[in-house]
Design a protein around this motif. Structure first.
Motif, PDB file in Angstrom:
ATOM      1  N   PHE A  29      59.761  54.678  41.630  1.00 32.72           N
ATOM      2  CA  PHE A  29      59.380  53.752  42.714  1.00 32.72           C
ATOM      3  C   PHE A  29      60.781  53.630  43.781  1.00 32.72           C
ATOM      4  O   PHE A  29      60.706  52.922  44.887  1.00 32.72           O
TER       5      PHE A  29
ATOM      6  N   TRP B 158      51.811  54.988  32.630  1.00 36.80           N
ATOM      7  CA  TRP B 158      51.791  53.915  31.779  1.00 36.80           C
ATOM      8  C   TRP B 158      50.560  53.048  32.194  1.00 36.80           C
ATOM      9  O   TRP B 158      50.479  51.843  31.513  1.00 36.80           O
TER      10      TRP B 158
ATOM     11  N   HIS C 136      63.061  40.090  30.569  1.00 39.73           N
ATOM     12  CA  HIS C 136      61.867  41.252  30.852  1.00 39.73           C
ATOM     13  C   HIS C 136      61.478  41.822  29.637  1.00 39.73           C
ATOM     14  O   HIS C 136      60.811  43.099  29.665  1.00 39.73           O
TER      15      HIS C 136
ATOM     16  N   ASN D 166      59.385  37.860  32.731  1.00 41.27           N
ATOM     17  CA  ASN D 166      58.726  38.588  33.481  1.00 41.27           C
ATOM     18  C   ASN D 166      57.330  38.806  33.204  1.00 41.27           C
ATOM     19  O   ASN D 166      56.994  38.955  32.005  1.00 41.27           O
ATOM     20  N   GLU D 167      56.254  38.536  34.101  1.00 43.66           N
ATOM     21  CA  GLU D 167      54.789  38.898  33.784  1.00 43.66           C
ATOM     22  C   GLU D 167      54.329  38.718  32.443  1.00 43.66           C
ATOM     23  O   GLU D 167      53.839  39.576  31.547  1.00 43.66           O
TER      24      GLU D 167
ATOM     25  N   TYR E 237      65.620  49.010  31.687  1.00 46.38           N
ATOM     26  CA  TYR E 237      65.231  50.261  30.952  1.00 46.38           C
ATOM     27  C   TYR E 237      66.459  51.204  30.994  1.00 46.38           C
ATOM     28  O   TYR E 237      66.321  52.406  31.060  1.00 46.38           O
TER      29      TYR E 237
ATOM     30  N   TRP F 295      60.613  46.608  43.666  1.00 46.61           N
ATOM     31  CA  TRP F 295      60.630  47.194  42.563  1.00 46.61           C
ATOM     32  C   TRP F 295      60.472  48.799  42.934  1.00 46.61           C
ATOM     33  O   TRP F 295      59.603  49.305  43.293  1.00 46.61           O
TER      34      TRP F 295
ATOM     35  N   PHE G 292      58.559  41.446  28.335  1.00 43.00           N
ATOM     36  CA  PHE G 292      57.307  41.230  28.397  1.00 43.00           C
ATOM     37  C   PHE G 292      56.273  41.951  28.035  1.00 43.00           C
ATOM     38  O   PHE G 292      55.296  41.318  27.481  1.00 43.00           O
TER      39      PHE G 292
ATOM     40  N   GLU H 251      58.424  41.519  42.698  1.00 43.94           N
ATOM     41  CA  GLU H 251      58.427  42.942  42.520  1.00 43.94           C
ATOM     42  C   GLU H 251      57.289  43.291  43.521  1.00 43.94           C
ATOM     43  O   GLU H 251      55.977  42.601  43.400  1.00 43.94           O
TER      44      GLU H 251
ATOM     45  N   HIS I 110      49.815  52.525  41.869  1.00 43.32           N
ATOM     46  CA  HIS I 110      50.211  53.025  40.505  1.00 43.32           C
ATOM     47  C   HIS I 110      49.349  54.439  40.502  1.00 43.32           C
ATOM     48  O   HIS I 110      49.237  54.786  39.188  1.00 43.32           O
TER      49      HIS I 110
ATOM     50  N   TYR J 295      51.358  44.340  43.642  1.00 42.06           N
ATOM     51  CA  TYR J 295      50.904  45.900  43.454  1.00 42.06           C
ATOM     52  C   TYR J 295      49.420  46.052  44.169  1.00 42.06           C
ATOM     53  O   TYR J 295      48.937  47.053  43.482  1.00 42.06           O
TER      54      TYR J 295
HETATM   55  C1  BGC Z   1      57.686  47.064  34.774  1.00 32.59           C
HETATM   56  C2  BGC Z   1      57.853  48.370  35.195  1.00 32.59           C
HETATM   57  C3  BGC Z   1      56.792  48.842  35.940  1.00 32.59           C
HETATM   58  C4  BGC Z   1      56.513  47.925  37.007  1.00 32.59           C
HETATM   59  C5  BGC Z   1      55.376  48.374  37.824  1.00 32.59           C
HETATM   60  C6  BGC Z   1      57.442  46.231  35.960  1.00 32.59           C
HETATM   61  O1  BGC Z   1      57.312  44.793  35.677  1.00 32.59           O
HETATM   62  O2  BGC Z   1      58.659  46.367  33.988  1.00 32.59           O
HETATM   63  O3  BGC Z   1      57.757  48.911  33.675  1.00 32.59           O
HETATM   64  O4  BGC Z   1      57.275  49.869  36.401  1.00 32.59           O
HETATM   65  O5  BGC Z   1      56.356  46.818  36.998  1.00 32.59           O
HETATM   66  O6  BGC Z   1      54.095  48.957  37.136  1.00 32.59           O
END
Ligand code: BGC
Length: 329
Positions: free
Chosen positions: A308, A226, A111, A151-152, A39, A302, A113, A269, A221, A214
Motif C-alpha cells: 500500500f 489475504w 495490532h 486494532n480491528e 510486520y 495505511w 487482531f 487506516e 483489495h 477500505y
Molecule cells: C492489517 C494489514 C492489512 C491492512 C489492509 C491492516 O489492519 O494489519 O495486514 O494489510 O489492514 O487489509
C-alpha cells in the motif's frame, strides 16, 4: 486474569511530563499521519535489520505528516506469564522518543487482531497484560503519545464482547493514565457500520474514536492474497461520480455519529493495494484524505511501505503520486 499494573518500570527515555489535552483538540493537532513498523519481527529485535529506521520519522515530518500510528505485535513476545521483554520496551522507548523528537504525535496501536479474532478468551488475558505493562510504562510521557487498545476487533471478539473488553482494558489504562487520550474503534474490523453499536463509558471524555475505511473492498483489495473475496479480482476501477458520492455519504455517516455523540474521529487506516491502476489509487486516496479533513477527522494512511506504500524503502524515496494525494503541495 493476570493484572500486572506497576511491574514494568516507568520509561526512563520518554518521561517528559504529561499535560492533559482535550480529545477534540488532540485530533485537531494530529492531522495527517501514516502507519509504521508492523510486520517486522526481525526489525524489532535488531534495529540494524529493521525496514523502518528511526531517522525516517524526521522524513515523515518533513514530508508534511504530523502523526504516526506505530503498529505493535507483541503477544508473541510475551513469556508464560504474559510479561513483555525488557528489550522490547527499550526499543519501543527509542522509537517513541525518535517520533516525538521529530515533532510527531504517536499512536501506540496493539495490532494482534488476528489472534484476538480467533481466541477472544486468550486475547483478554494478553491484551489486559499488555496494557498493564505499557500504560504505566508511559504514564509520564507527553500527551502526544496516545494508546489504541486493539486494532480491528472481529470474529470471536464479537461487537458485544468487544464492548465489555474495551471497558475492562480502559479501566486498566486509567489506573495509571487517568487523562491520556485513548483511541477506541467499533467492533467488526473498526467498520463505520458498527459505530452505533459501540459502547463507551459516558464519564470518560478522553476517548478518540477510530474507524478504518477500505470501501469498496473490491477496489482497495483487488489482488490482495489475504482477502478471499477479492484476491482474484483484477482490473477494478474507482472514480465515477457514483463512487465518489457513495464515499461522501459514508464519511457523512461517521461525521453525523461523531456530532451526535461528541466523540472526535481518527481515521486510523485507509489505503488501496498496489496491483491496480495508479491514477485510480491516487484519486481514491486523495478523496478519502480530503473527505476526512473536510469533516475534521485526523487520519493515518495505511501504510508507509510495501503493497500500500507511500515510501519505497529499497530506493529510499517517496512514491510521489501517493504522497501528493495525501499531502497536496
Ligand atoms: C492489517 C494489514 C492489512 C491492512 C489492509 C491492516 O489492519 O494489519 O495486514 O494489510 O489492514 O487489509
Amino acid at each position: 486474569m493476570l493484572l500486572m499494573a506497576g511491574i514494568a518500570a516507568v520509561s526512563p527515555a520518554v518521561a517528559a511530563g504529561f499535560e492533559p489535552i482535550g480529545a477534540a483538540e488532540q485530533v485537531g493537532a494530529m492531522g495527517r499521519g501514516v502507519n509504521v513498523m508492523g510486520y517486522d519481527p526481525q526489525g524489532w529485535k535488531d534495529p540494524s535489520k529493521a525496514k523502518f529506521k528511526d531517522w525516517m520519522f524526521k522524513q515523515i515530518r518533513l514530508a508534511g505528516f504530523s502523526n504516526v500510528r506505530i503498529v505493535l505485535q507483541a503477544f508473541d513476545l510475551m513469556d508464560g506469564e504474559n510479561r513483555l521483554p525488557d528489550w522490547w520496551l527499550g526499543r519501543l522507548d527509542d522509537m517513541v522518543q525518535a517520533a516525538l523528537d521529530a515533532g510527531l504525535t504517536v499512536v501506540l496501536d496493539e495490532h494482534d487482531f488476528t489472534f484476538c479474532g480467533k481466541h477472544a478468551d486468550a486475547c483478554r488475558e494478553k491484551l489486559d497484560a499488555f496494557w498493564s505493562q505499557v500504560a504505566p510504562h508511559f504514564r509520564d510521557a507527553p500527551n502526544r503519545v496516545l494508546f489504541e487498545i486493539l486494532n480491528e476487533p472481529h470474529g470471536d471478539m464479537t461487537p458485544e464482547r468487544w464492548n465489555v473488553q474495551l471497558a475492562e482494558t480502559l479501566a486498566i489504562i486509567r489506573a495509571s493514565n487517568p487523562a491520556r487520550n485513548v483511541v477506541i474503534g467499533p467492533g467488526s474490523w473498526n467498520g463505520l457500520e458498527q459505530l452505533p453499536a459501540l459502547r463507551l463509558p459516558d464519564d470518560d471524555a478522553h476517548i478518540i474514536v477510530t474507524v478504518h475505511y477500505y470501501h469498496p473492498m473490491a477496489f482497495t483489495h483487488r489482488g490482495a492474497s489475504w482477502v478471499e473475496a477479492t484476491k482474484n479480482l483484477h482490473d477494478i476501477h474507482w472514480g465515477s461520480a457514483n463512487d465518489l458520492a457513495l464515499m461522501q455519504s459514508e464519511l457523512d455517516r461517521v461525521k453525523a455519529w461523531s456530532v451526535a455523540t461528541g466523540r472526535p474521529i481518527f481515521l486510523g487506516e485507509f489505503g488501496a493495494f498496489d496491483p491496480g491502476p495508479l491514477p485510480d489509487r491516487v484519486s481514491w486516496t486523495a478523496a478519502v484524505a480530503r473527505g476526512a479533513e473536510a469533516r475534521g477527522f485526523a487520519w493515518a494512511y495505511w501504510y508507509f511501505d510495501g503493497g500500500f506504500g507511500v515510501f519505497d524503502v529499497d530506493q529510499c524515496r517517496w512514491i510521489e503520486p501517493i504522497l501528493g494525494a495525501l499531502i497536496p503541495q
